[in-house]
Design a protein around this motif. Structure first.
Motif, PDB file in Angstrom:
ATOM      1  N   ASP A 228       0.801  -1.220   0.000  1.00 12.95           N
ATOM      2  CA  ASP A 228       0.000   0.000   0.000  1.00 12.95           C
ATOM      3  C   ASP A 228       0.836   1.274   0.000  1.00 12.95           C
ATOM      4  O   ASP A 228       0.427   2.285  -0.540  1.00 12.95           O
ATOM      5  CB  ASP A 228      -0.925   0.015   1.230  1.00 12.95           C
ATOM      6  N   TYR A 229       1.997   1.232   0.638  1.00 18.70           N
ATOM      7  CA  TYR A 229       2.719   2.496   0.741  1.00 18.70           C
ATOM      8  C   TYR A 229       3.235   2.994  -0.603  1.00 18.70           C
ATOM      9  O   TYR A 229       3.494   4.169  -0.784  1.00 18.70           O
ATOM     10  CB  TYR A 229       3.814   2.448   1.827  1.00 18.70           C
TER      11      TYR A 229
ATOM     12  N   ASP B  15       1.334   2.739  -3.328  1.00 14.20           N
ATOM     13  CA  ASP B  15       0.153   3.465  -3.798  1.00 14.20           C
ATOM     14  C   ASP B  15       0.047   4.813  -3.108  1.00 14.20           C
ATOM     15  O   ASP B  15      -0.315   5.817  -3.720  1.00 14.20           O
ATOM     16  CB  ASP B  15      -1.123   2.654  -3.522  1.00 14.20           C
ATOM     17  N   ALA B  16       0.360   4.829  -1.803  1.00 15.34           N
ATOM     18  CA  ALA B  16       0.295   6.087  -1.069  1.00 15.34           C
ATOM     19  C   ALA B  16       1.237   7.106  -1.690  1.00 15.34           C
ATOM     20  O   ALA B  16       0.908   8.290  -1.794  1.00 15.34           O
ATOM     21  CB  ALA B  16       0.643   5.857   0.406  1.00 15.34           C
TER      22      ALA B  16
ATOM     23  N   ARG C 247       2.135   7.188  -4.822  1.00 14.75           N
ATOM     24  CA  ARG C 247       1.548   7.610  -6.103  1.00 14.75           C
ATOM     25  C   ARG C 247       0.476   8.656  -5.867  1.00 14.75           C
ATOM     26  O   ARG C 247       0.370   9.648  -6.590  1.00 14.75           O
ATOM     27  CB  ARG C 247       0.949   6.409  -6.831  1.00 14.75           C
ATOM     28  N   VAL C 248      -0.330   8.420  -4.833  1.00 14.49           N
ATOM     29  CA  VAL C 248      -1.378   9.385  -4.501  1.00 14.49           C
ATOM     30  C   VAL C 248      -0.767  10.725  -4.118  1.00 14.49           C
ATOM     31  O   VAL C 248      -1.291  11.785  -4.440  1.00 14.49           O
ATOM     32  CB  VAL C 248      -2.257   8.838  -3.348  1.00 14.49           C
ATOM     33  N   ALA C 249       0.394  10.669  -3.431  1.00 13.14           N
ATOM     34  CA  ALA C 249       1.057  11.906  -3.045  1.00 13.14           C
ATOM     35  C   ALA C 249       1.653  12.622  -4.254  1.00 13.14           C
ATOM     36  O   ALA C 249       1.996  13.797  -4.176  1.00 13.14           O
ATOM     37  CB  ALA C 249       2.148  11.616  -2.021  1.00 13.14           C
ATOM     38  N   GLY C 250       1.763  11.938  -5.377  1.00 10.91           N
ATOM     39  CA  GLY C 250       2.222  12.585  -6.594  1.00 10.91           C
ATOM     40  C   GLY C 250       3.691  12.342  -6.922  1.00 10.91           C
ATOM     41  O   GLY C 250       4.278  13.066  -7.711  1.00 10.91           O
TER      42      GLY C 250
END
Lengths: 271, 635
Positions: free
Chosen positions: A163-164, A166-167, A169-172
């Motif tokens: 998950d981290y 993905d985290a 990626r979400v943060a950019g």
């Protein structure tokens, strides 16, 4: 970590540290050129206090040869191992993280290299590049990187689904930053374990190349000492045994220390 | 009580289990007494680390040899203390005790067909001939409700669904003709509708065959609904023990109160005011009356900083339309989303509900750009979330953020919490490193964490603290929308309510829009303004508010609600007509027509051929069912 790993790890680390110190201060411990003819040939050990381990058939100081040989062996193998790990990390991370065609191409190249026995490949490379320390390093690096690349790739494949990632990626974060700042550090732990093995192997390959006369003839190395002692094996077996022991001791100490470090790291991960 | 004269199946007294650890001796279980009568259900409930599983292992004689066990255990009317005599214990447990584990996939041997697997257990326990063994196996399989036992017996575990696997595990547990069944969270890994079927089966066995069932669970809802007695464990001790109704309706110990309060049962009857649900955390009890907030959402009262007010006033809208996503593995295609429309606006919480494989996580990932749909669009305030080249610009990125299911996995293990929260700030803002650090501390404070937590590493924080930190990270860029993928599913009940309270409080302060993915109907009912029910990638029903579950029309929605155990409603008294049949076909083989029809109790011939479209019944209530018009009188 069991008590045994702890003890063997400590022993390995102490021997390795001693070898590194000897290599660093070779000039102070045994001043002068170890290839220089300094005494009567084939002096047995303890016969002359100036040459505690005796001399070779060319009148070279054996003790000085061992001390200076440590420098060559350790430098060559450490540099080669560093190069091996670096190539492995680069290829493995890109391959595992990008996937698709990049992965296919890189993995087919890795397999191609792996299908040739590493020592034969190193031998071929040195005979093309010429006998020098640099070409020995290059030869070891180019022939032994596939296992580390595959290991890094496998770890990256595992870590990148967490998950981290993905985290991030979400943060950019950019894909490259994710690959090398998020995924790679998480995948490094087994690579640390591999360092010990790689250095140990590099010491052996370097010695073997020197034994075959494919290393720099102007540098005293353990492999070279074994090779030249071979001619007088029956008269002065210690000329082969002593550098042989040095090789065994060096590669053993590196593996022991590496194993203990790996065990330590995996414990840290669980805690 | 009539059970008084009957010999208990099992009498455990003074059980203490100790481990020597690095820092001295740890009492995993301390002085536990339990009695179980035939034909009754005893539940042991507690949070992770409460010692409930250790008790179960001690009963089964499965504790590791380094555990130091004391106490006495009598079983099946015997006089010998089984805890003191391991060989007698394994003898007795093999004969009179059957065990069922949480994960049927892991407890069944994958290289044996399920028939051979049960055969083996039968053979060990009963001196039967080969032919008789297989006959017994088949009869066991039909006893646990497996139709067509003969052909199923030839299947390997991986070919069966989760519910069927658990049935096989139960059949194997019954093979030795036990009087006592020990079950360790046997339904936790199953979907709600399948859990309901397994609970039915277990209770049926208890009633028909007068077995004793010891049921270990973390779920007070399940425990309250199926049990005769409940023992509540906390820190290795039984803190409360009594009749199920007494424990759930009038809990005495503060921990039971917290468990009951945090459980958030699905409420299908009475309207109750929505207040803080957290029984443990006082700080969270401030200003979270969301309904009031929503009413005033158009003209928000000034609260906090000006920017926040502006943000609350600014209406953001994320619109997903016609989303279809198919995953291909080889020749097989799994449909995760099939023409789904979904809108999330600032200030509201939209819940996505469905069982595993319904596509809810895929939709959440599409909503934040982690995954791209095969067709359909994702529009944020009139602009596509992702441009044609697959890029998401920095500003858009910072406006939609995400909270993940497993907080530990969502933090980079080699980076401190503070540094992790700083990452999105570094990327999305031009703040100096000093300003960033101040902002991190501010964020930590806003989620109820200490400054000191910034320097710690993920493994040094508890699950609840980590999820707070994850929320802080998601808020770092001041987003308008938050995507929460099962944010409380991996947390203990008492912590769960604190995190939900925090989410609501932050939503009130900042006017966040939240897309909330969950399988827990109680949680959804509590938090959602709108609820979207998904089944195999398609929206079945969409409704508003908490009343949604009382007025639900779609048979699937109603089966979900019926499958949700409530601590205060005995399981046997539930209306069984609402239950769904069988299990979801799986997203590889979507049924024709209405995809729910094979499991639907109301299906008519037309359902097999015609796919119903989502139609509005009343304002804000949409249903995709051919018979939606005629169902009012049912249920």
């Amino acid at each position: 970590m069991t008590r045994l790993t702890l003890i063997t790890g400590l022993i390995g680390t102490v021997i390795l540290a001693a070898l590194i110190l000897i290599a660093l201060f070779a000039q102070q411990i045994a001043p002068g050129d170890p290839l220089q003819m300094v005494g009567r040939p084939l002096l047995s050990p303890f016969a002359d206090p100036r040459f505690p381990l005796g001399t070779t058939q060319l009148g070279r100081d054996v003790w000085a040869g061992l001390v200076h040989g440590a420098r060559v062996s350790l430098t060559v193998s450490a540099t080669a191992a560093a190069a091996v790990i670096l190539i492995g990390i680069l290829v493995g991370t890109l391959s595992g993280f990008l996937g698709g065609y990049v992965d296919d191409v890189l993995m087919r190249i890795t397999e191609a290299v792996q299908s040739i026995p590493a020592f034969l490949l190193a031998l071929a490379l040195v005979s093309v590049l010429g006998a020098s320390v640099t070409s020995v390093v290059v030869a070891i690096a180019l022939s032994s990187w596939p296992p580390s690349a595959r290991l890094v790739r496998a770890e990256v494949l595992r870590v990148r689904t967490l998950d981290y990632v993905d985290a991030a990626r979400v943060a950019g974060r950019s894909p490259l930053a994710i690959a090398f700042l998020e995924v790679l550090p998480g995948a490094l732990q087994p690579v640390v374990a591999l360092i010990g093995i790689t250095v140990g192997e590099a010491i052996l390959v370097e010695s073997a190349l020197a034994f075959l006369g494919l290393s720099d003839p102007n540098l005293q190395s353990w492999g070279l000492m074994v090779a030249s002692g071979r001619a007088t094996l029956r008269v002065a077996p210690l000329l082969v045994i002593l550098p042989g022991l040095a090789i065994a001791l060096a590669s053993l100490s590196v593996s022991l220390a590496g194993d203990a470090l790996a065990a330590r790291l995996s414990e840290g991960r669980r805690a | 009580m009539k059970g008084a004269e009957i010999v208990p199946l099992m009498r455990l007294s003074g059980l203490t289990v100790r481990y020597s650890a690095h820092r001295g001796i740890v009492d995993a279980v301390c002085g536990v007494d339990l009695d179980l009568m035939p034909g009754r259900v005893l539940s042991v409930i507690g949070e992770s680390g409460s010692g409930k599983s250790t008790v179960l292992l001690a009963l089964a004689g499965l504790l590791p040899s380094r555990a130091r066990v004391s106490g006495s255990l009598l079983m099946d009317g015997g006089n010998g203390n089984l805890l003191a005599d391991p060989s007698a214990h394994s003898n007795v447990t093999g004969r009179t005790v059957g065990m069922i584990f949480q994960n049927p996939g892991a407890s069944l041997n994958p290289v044996l067909t399920v028939g051979d697997l049960i055969d083996e257990v039968v053979r060990v326990h009963r001196g039967l001939s080969k032919k008789e063994v297989r006959a017994e196996t088949l009869s066991l399989m039909s006893r646990v409700g497996i139709g067509d036992a003969k052909s199923r017996a030839a299947a390997y575990p991986h070919q069966l669904s989760g519910g069927l696997k658990q049935r096989i595990a139960i059949a194997a547990a019954l093979a030795g003709r036990p009087r006592l069944i020990l079950a360790d969270e046997p339904t936790t890994a199953l979907d709600a509708t399948v859990q309901a079927q397994i609970l039915d089966l277990l209770l049926d066995l208890v009633d028909r065959e007068k077995l004793g069932l010891l049921f270990v669970t973390h779920d007070i809802g399940v425990a309250g609904s199926i049990s005769n007695e409940i023992a509540v464990m906390f820190n290795g001790r039984v803190v409360e023990c009594g009749k199920a109704g007494d424990v759930t309706l009038a809990p005495k110990h503060s921990h039971t109160v917290a468990l009951a309060a945090g459980a958030l049962p699905l409420d299908l009857t009475v309207e109750q005011p929505k207040t803080s649900i957290s029984a443990l955390d006082d700080t969270a009890k401030t200003d979270n009356n969301r309904e009031q907030y929503l009413k005033s959402a158009t003209t928000p009262e000034p609260q906090g900083k000006d920017t926040q007010v502006q943000q609350a006033a600014k209406k953001t809208e994320l619109v997903l339309s016609g989303i279809t996503r198919v995953f291909k593995t080889g020749a097989r295609k799994a449909v995760a989303a099939d023409g789904v429309n979904l809108t999330v606006r600032s200030g509201e919480t939209v819940a996505l509900v469905g069982e595993s494989g319904s596509g809810k996580t895929t939709l959440a990932r599409i909503a934040i750009g982690l995954d791209r749909p095969d067709s359909g669009t994702v529009i944020l305030d009139g602009q596509p979330l992702i441009d044609e080249r697959g890029h998401m610009d920095r500003v858009t990125r910072s406006r939609v953020q995400m909270v993940f299911q497993d907080p530990l996995a969502s933090f980079t293990p080699h980076r401190s919490i503070g540094k992790s929260i700083e990452v999105p700030l570094k990327i999305a803002s031009d703040l100096t490193s000093r300003a960033r650090r101040d902002r991190v501390l501010e964020l930590l404070e806003s989620v109820g964490l200490e400054k000191d937590h910034a320097n710690r590493y993920p493994t040094a924080l508890s699950g609840g603290q980590l999820q707070r930190a994850a929320i802080a990270r998601a808020l770092a860029t001041d987003p308008d929308l938050l995507i929460c993928d099962e944010p409380v599913a991996s947390l203990d009940v008492s912590v769960r309510s604190q995190v939900l309270d925090l989410l609501t409080k932050l939503q009130n302060e900042r006017g966040l829009g939240i897309l909330f993915v969950s399988h827990d109907l109680g949680v959804v009912q509590w938090i959602a303004d709108r609820t979207v029910v998904l089944y195999l990638g398609r929206v079945m029903e969409e409704g508003q508010g908490k009343a949604m579950w009382q007025t639900a029309r779609h048979p699937y929605t109603r089966s979900l609600a019926a499958a949700n155990p409530s601590a205060t409603v005995p399981w046997r008294e539930r209306p069984s007509v609402e239950q769904a049949k069988g299990e979801a076909a799986g997203s590889f083989a979507i049924p024709s027509g209405c995809r729910f029809h094979p499991r639907c109790r109301m299906a008519i011939a037309q359902c097999e051929t015609t796919e119903p479209s989502l139609e509005q019944l009343e304002k804000g209530h949409f249903v995709a069912c051919l018979r939606s018009g005629e169902q009012l009188d049912l249920g």
